[in-house]
Scaffold this motif. Structure first.
Motif, PDB file in Angstrom:
ATOM      1  N   VAL A  38      -6.843   2.403  -6.231  1.00 25.67           N
ATOM      2  CA  VAL A  38      -6.686   3.442  -5.221  1.00 25.67           C
ATOM      3  C   VAL A  38      -7.282   4.732  -5.756  1.00 25.67           C
ATOM      4  O   VAL A  38      -7.292   4.985  -6.967  1.00 25.67           O
TER       5      VAL A  38
ATOM      6  N   TYR B  81       1.276   4.408  -2.729  1.00 23.35           N
ATOM      7  CA  TYR B  81       1.232   5.834  -2.408  1.00 23.35           C
ATOM      8  C   TYR B  81       2.509   6.525  -2.899  1.00 23.35           C
ATOM      9  O   TYR B  81       2.458   7.603  -3.502  1.00 23.35           O
TER      10      TYR B  81
ATOM     11  N   VAL C 178      -6.037   1.124  -0.200  1.00 24.51           N
ATOM     12  CA  VAL C 178      -5.829   0.423  -1.468  1.00 24.51           C
ATOM     13  C   VAL C 178      -6.554  -0.915  -1.442  1.00 24.51           C
ATOM     14  O   VAL C 178      -6.475  -1.659  -0.460  1.00 24.51           O
TER      15      VAL C 178
ATOM     16  N   GLU D  55       0.833  -1.193   0.000  1.00 25.60           N
ATOM     17  CA  GLU D  55       0.000   0.000   0.000  1.00 25.60           C
ATOM     18  C   GLU D  55       0.874   1.252   0.000  1.00 25.60           C
ATOM     19  O   GLU D  55       0.639   2.202  -0.765  1.00 25.60           O
TER      20      GLU D  55
END
Length: 212
Positions: free
Chosen positions: A176, A58, A165, A54
Motif C-alpha cells: 500500500v 488503513y 491495497v 484493506e
C-alpha cells in the motif's frame, strides 16, 4: 503294429501334457494408474473479505489518533505514469525497495492502482475520519490563504492519502502507498510491504515514494 503305434502316440501326448503342466505361467499385470499429485487449490477470496482486509491495513496506520483524520477520498499512489516506460520504471523501483514482495502482490498492486478510485464512505477504521474529494480540496486551496482555510474547515493536522491495497492470492501479504501532508511544502509518502500473522497486519519493509 497298429497297437504299438497307438501306444507311442499316447506316450507322446502324455509327455506333452506333463510338460505343459510343469510350466509356471507369468500373469499379465496391468500398469498402475498414474495419478497427478494433488494440488492445493488457490483459496477463493470474496470482494467483501478483500475490502475488510484493506480497511484493516488503513486502520493500522491510524492507531492512537484521537483527533478527526482527514483522508483524501480519491486514492493515490503519488504518481501518474504517462507511458509504459514510466510505469515499468516505477514498478522496478518499488520492487527493488520491497525485495520480499511476491510478484503476485506487486502485480495486484499495480493492477488495482492503474487509475484512481474513491474510498468507501463507510470504512471501519477505528477512528473518526472524514473523506475530502479532489474537488473539495481545490475549492479550499484556491482561496487566497488556502491552507489556513483548510485548517479552519477540516483539521490543523493536514490530510492523508491511501492507494488501493495490492494482495497476494492467500491475502497474507500486501502493498500500500500511504502519504501524509500536514501543510504547504511539507509531507511525504512511502510504499509499504505488510504481512498478516495471527490476524494482524504489520509492516515488513518500506521504500520512499516522495518527501518535501
Amino acid at each position: 503294429m497298429r497297437k504299438h503305434l497307438l501306444n507311442s502316440i499316447y506316450s507322446v501326448i502324455l509327455f506333452l501334457v506333463a510338460a505343459c503342466a510343469g510350466q509356471v505361467s507369468t500373469p499379465i499385470v496391468s500398469p498402475p494408474d498414474i495419478k497427478p499429485a494433488p494440488q492445493t487449490p488457490t483459496p477463493v477470496v470474496s470482494q467483501a473479505d478483500l475490502e475488510k482486509e484493506e480497511q484493516a491495513i488503513y486502520a493500522s496506520f491510524l492507531k492512537n489518533n484521537s483527533e478527526t483524520i482527514v483522508i483524501q477520498k480519491d486514492t493515490s499512489t503519488r504518481w501518474l505514469p504517462s507511458s509504459e516506460d514510466e510505469l515499468k520504471q516505477r514498478m522496478d523501483y518499488i520492487a527493488s525497495g520491497l525485495p520480499n514482495a511476491s510478484n503476485e502482490t506487486l502485480d495486484n498492486f499495480f493492477q488495482r492502482n492503474r487509475q484512481s478510485t474513491h474510498l468507501a464512505p463507510d470504512m471501519q477504521l477505528g477512528v473518526h475520519y472524514i473523506l475530502v474529494s479532489a474537488d473539495e480540496f481545490s475549492a479550499v486551496m484556491d482561496q487566497p490563504n488556502g491552507w489556513e482555510a483548510f485548517y479552519k474547515k477540516y483539521s490543523p493536522a493536514g490530510y492523508m492519502q491511501f492507494s488501493r491495497v495490492g494482495f497476494n492470492n492467500t491475502v497474507d501479504q500486501a502493498i500500500v502507498y500511504v502519504g501524509s501532508i500536514p501543510g504547504p511544502m511539507m509531507g511525504g509518502g512511502n510504499y509499504y510491504l505488510l504481512e498478516r500473522k495471527g490476524g494482524q497486519w504489520s509492516i515488513r519493509e518500506q521504500v520512499l515514494a516522495w518527501v518535501s
